[in-house]
Design an enzyme around this catalytic site. Structure first.
Site, short mmCIF file in Angstrom:
data_model
loop_
_atom_site.label_atom_id
_atom_site.label_comp_id
_atom_site.label_asym_id
_atom_site.label_seq_id
_atom_site.Cartn_x
_atom_site.Cartn_y
_atom_site.Cartn_z
N GLU A 32 47.62 7.69 -42.57
CA GLU A 32 46.21 7.61 -42.94
C GLU A 32 45.86 6.23 -43.49
OE1 GLU A 32 44.12 9.74 -42.07
OE2 GLU A 32 45.14 11.68 -41.90
N ASP A 68 48.21 14.76 -31.36
CA ASP A 68 47.11 14.12 -30.62
C ASP A 68 47.26 12.62 -30.37
OD1 ASP A 68 46.81 13.77 -33.36
OD2 ASP A 68 44.71 14.35 -33.45
N THR A 74 42.97 4.58 -33.65
CA THR A 74 42.55 5.98 -33.66
C THR A 74 41.52 6.27 -34.75
OG1 THR A 74 43.36 8.25 -33.50
CG2 THR A 74 44.43 6.83 -35.14
C1 DMJ Z 1 40.60 10.37 -37.98
O1 DMJ Z 1 41.21 10.01 -39.14
C2 DMJ Z 1 41.33 9.86 -36.78
O2 DMJ Z 1 40.51 9.88 -35.68
C3 DMJ Z 1 42.57 10.63 -36.49
O3 DMJ Z 1 43.19 10.21 -35.33
C4 DMJ Z 1 42.24 12.09 -36.35
N1 DMJ Z 1 41.51 12.58 -37.47
C5 DMJ Z 1 40.37 11.84 -37.95
C6 DMJ Z 1 39.07 12.17 -37.28
O4 DMJ Z 1 38.88 13.42 -36.89
#
Ligand code: DMJ
Length: 673
Positions: A304, A437, A662
């Site tokens: 994160e 994911d 991401t």
């Molecule tokens: C974000 O922190 C990022 O996109 C992560 O890859 C998945 N979760 C959240 C958004 O939903």
């Protein structure tokens, strides 16, 4: 704005050439004599009548024409070849959604030698998609213009760019040409083969200062203005009640702390830059300069903090050219490194950035697969910018290790990995949702970031998409929506997380980068499903998880929602994919779908005193049950992708120059050495 109808109606432009003939040249004026001998004599006479200068000019023109002919033949040849190959590829695939045709298990062909059997595989070439109706103005080394003129270019780099030594270039040329092939996609890493890490020698400059172009700013439109308004409203709440804290609690007019690092502020920096919010950006910058301190006795989650903080700082550095952000990125990057000190080198999930210690969660020594494989874009870029290889080495090692691991199912990975043994754990469960994911997303994106040379990444990505098609795709009833379910110990579950909606965008990005055309078809089908996850719900907002109906039942929609799953966290994935789909197809329906979603966010999640809130019940329009929390990704991702979706300027973060991490932070695609 582009209008297909208008384009069709307007007559094609015609160019005229006027030719003046002398009377005797006009047929009939001197009688018709078309004998070969007469024509030859007459031509020769004409030639002799010309002055020396005239003859030289004509000869020169002929020579020039011949040169042009040769050049255009070579440049037309490649697209032609790839077009031909593409149609061959198309013939091999299912005309509908190829993934649903599961009868033929797909096998990854062994890597081929460049000189052997090459003819059997079409060459990799950018997929030919209908040209989107975007405004493109001039060259664009700098994809994004600073939103104001007096931009501070505080970069302190005086280092020169890497100069490739001739010896090295020579060596590369002589290297054996290995070809990775995947059912039609053939990648010839002709100038590649050396892992990028070994090339890191000197720091790089931010992409914003590499090439200032003269591109005029494209005026923003009404929908983009609505996004700016939404952002300002969210920012007002954050500023009034949560300034410098991690997340806004808009109802209680307070904040929550996760890492205590101003998470929302950092996540939102590049969004402000892209939206052109000068004042807000300056204020936030000042906070970063004066208050952002990483020397804190605090445990942060490696993934994160990498995607939100490191990613946010790096992209803001690139867009603004302000070295403050690079300095902060270096600081946090260094402080996260202890996470990699594990027996297997697969990193721990948590790091104490003040003490320099790392550990797994209390109850296990496992890490999440998505977490350890979705920090690579950021650490690799940090190495490139600083010239310090250690960041890239650490994350590349994880990818190489995961590449070799057993326990995958046709490229699909389990959700956990043990930091001691380095092996997957909890085998047999496969999802493209939570915990797995972004593993798939980062395979493709690292390959793109590194200039499409790292074949193992591509190989793993292609194999995984085949695995998705084979094991996880199904169709719902009654609308026959294609969705990605889950597999648990051989049992298919028709459950799909909203998180999976990153996939259509990723597939489209792959297709744009030359991967198979059927990926684009699958992307189109899946984005329709993701949209239906909003449209079929009472508030027009998607729940966190849906279950699809596999059998038609009277009065039942495709989408079923369990009570525990009906919350909405203001997540970005569907809007993210809509953005990619619009960029690559130009189909306005994607913008319209995004517009609907924005309006529903405004209707059900907007808090009048400032900010937006997650809600507990997307099925109850009269009381969606606000949760009192605005996630940082609402500003970092959701609103940013909305703004980009509504833009017709493909140079506003050009996808051939940038790759989004991401958390929607754009990082430059490395230019070929
Ligand atoms: C974000 O922190 C990022 O996109 C992560 O890859 C998945 N979760 C959240 C958004 O939903």
């Amino acid at each position: 704005m582009y209008s297909a109808a208008a384009a069709a109606a307007s007559p094609p432009r015609r160019d005229f050439i006027s030719v003046t003939l002398s009377p005797e040249e006009v047929v009939g004026a001197s009688g018709y004599n078309n004998s070969k001998a007469w024509r030859r004599r007459s031509c020769w006479r004409k030639w002799k009548q010309l002055s020396r200068l005239q003859r030289s000019v004509i000869l020169f023109l002929f020579a020039a024409l011949a040169v042009c002919g040769v050049i255009s033949y070579t440049s037309v040849g490649e697209p032609w070849k790839s077009l031909t190959n593409k149609s061959l590829d198309d013939q091999r695939t299912d005309p509908e959604i190829p993934g649903l045709k599961l009868a033929n298990p797909v096998v990854l062909p062994a890597p081929q030698k460049a000189d052997s059997k090459l003819g059997e595989y079409p060459e990799l070439s950018p997929q030919k998609l209908p040209k989107p109706p975007h405004v493109r103005r001039g060259p664009s080394n700098l994809q994004i213009k600073p939103p104001w003129k007096d931009v501070r270019l505080k970069t302190q780099h005086d280092t020169s760019r890497i100069v490739k030594e001739p010896v090295q270039a020579d060596k590369e040329e002589k290297m054996e040409k290995t070809v990775i092939s995947w059912r039609g996609a053939v990648i010839e890493p002709d100038q590649s083969t050396e892992p990028p890490s070994s090339k890191i020698k000197e720091p790089e400059k931010p992409s914003s200062v590499e090439g200032e172009d003269q591109k005029e700013p494209v005026p923003i439109n009404e929908r983009q203005r609505a996004v700016i308004e939404a952002f300002r409203h969210a920012w007002k709440g954050y500023k009034d009640f949560a300034w410098g804290h991690d997340e806004l609690k808009p109802l209680s007019k307070s904040y929550s702390e996760w890492f205590g690092l101003g998470l929302t502020l950092i996540d939102a920096l590049d969004t402000m830059w892209i939206l052109g919010l000068k004042e807000e950006f300056e204020e936030a910058r000042k906070w970063v300069a004066d208050n952002l301190v990483f020397d804190k006795n605090v445990d942060v989650n490696l993934f994160e903090s990498t995607i939100r903080i490191l990613g946010g700082l790096l992209s803001t550095y690139h867009l603004s050219g302000d070295s403050l952000f690079l300095e902060k990125a270096k600081d946090i990057g260094n402080r996260l490194m202890p996470a990699f000190k594990t027996p297997s080198k697969v990193p721990y999930s948590d790091v104490n950035i003040g003490r320099g210690t790392a550990h797994p969660p209390r109850w296990t020594s496992d890490s999440t697969v998505a977490e350890v494989t979705s920090i690579q874009l950021e650490f690799r870029e940090l190495s490139r910018l600083t010239g310090d290889e250690k960041f890239q080495k650490a994350v590349d090692e994880v990818m190489k290790h995961v590449h070799t691991l057993s326990g995958k199912n046709d490229g699909l990975v389990p959700m956990f990995i043990n930091t001691n043994s380095g092996q997957f754990t909890h085998l047999g469960v496969y999802t493209l949702g939570a915990r797995a994911d972004s593993y798939y997303e980062y395979l493709l994106k690292q390959w793109i970031q590194g200039g499409k040379k790292e074949n193992e990444l591509l190989e793993d990505y292609m194999r995984a998409i085949e695995g998705v098609k084979k094991h996880l795709l199904q169709r719902s009833q009654p609308k026959k929506l294609t969705f990605v379910g889950e597999l648990a110990h051989g049992h298919f579950s028709a459950k799909m997380d909203h998180l999976v909606c990153f996939l259509p965008g990723t597939l489209a990005l792959g297709a744009h980068n030359g991967l198979m055309a059927d990926h684009m078809k699958l992307a189109e089908a899946l984005i329709e499903t993701c949209y239906q996850m909003y449209a079929q719900v009472e508030t027009g907002l998607s729940p966190e998880i849906v279950h699809f109906n596999l059998h038609a039942q009277k009065g039942h929609k495709d989408v079923e929602i369990k009570p525990a799953d009906r919350h909405n966290l203001l997540r970005p994935e569907t809007v993210e994919s809509l953005f990619y789909m619009y960029r690559f197809t130009g189909d306005k329906k994607y913008q319209d779908w995004g517009w609907e979603i924005l309006q529903n966010f405004n209707k059900y999640t907007r808090v009048p005193t400032g900010g937006y809130t997650s809600i507990n019940n997307v099925q109850n329009p009269s009381n969606p049950e606000p949760r009192d929390k605005m996630e940082s990704f609402f500003l970092g991702e959701t609103l940013k992708y909305m703004f980009l979706l509504f833009s017709d300027d493909i140079d506003l973060i050009n996808l051939d120059k940038y790759v989004f991490n991401t958390e929607a932070h754009p990082l430059p695609i490395w230019a070929p050495a």
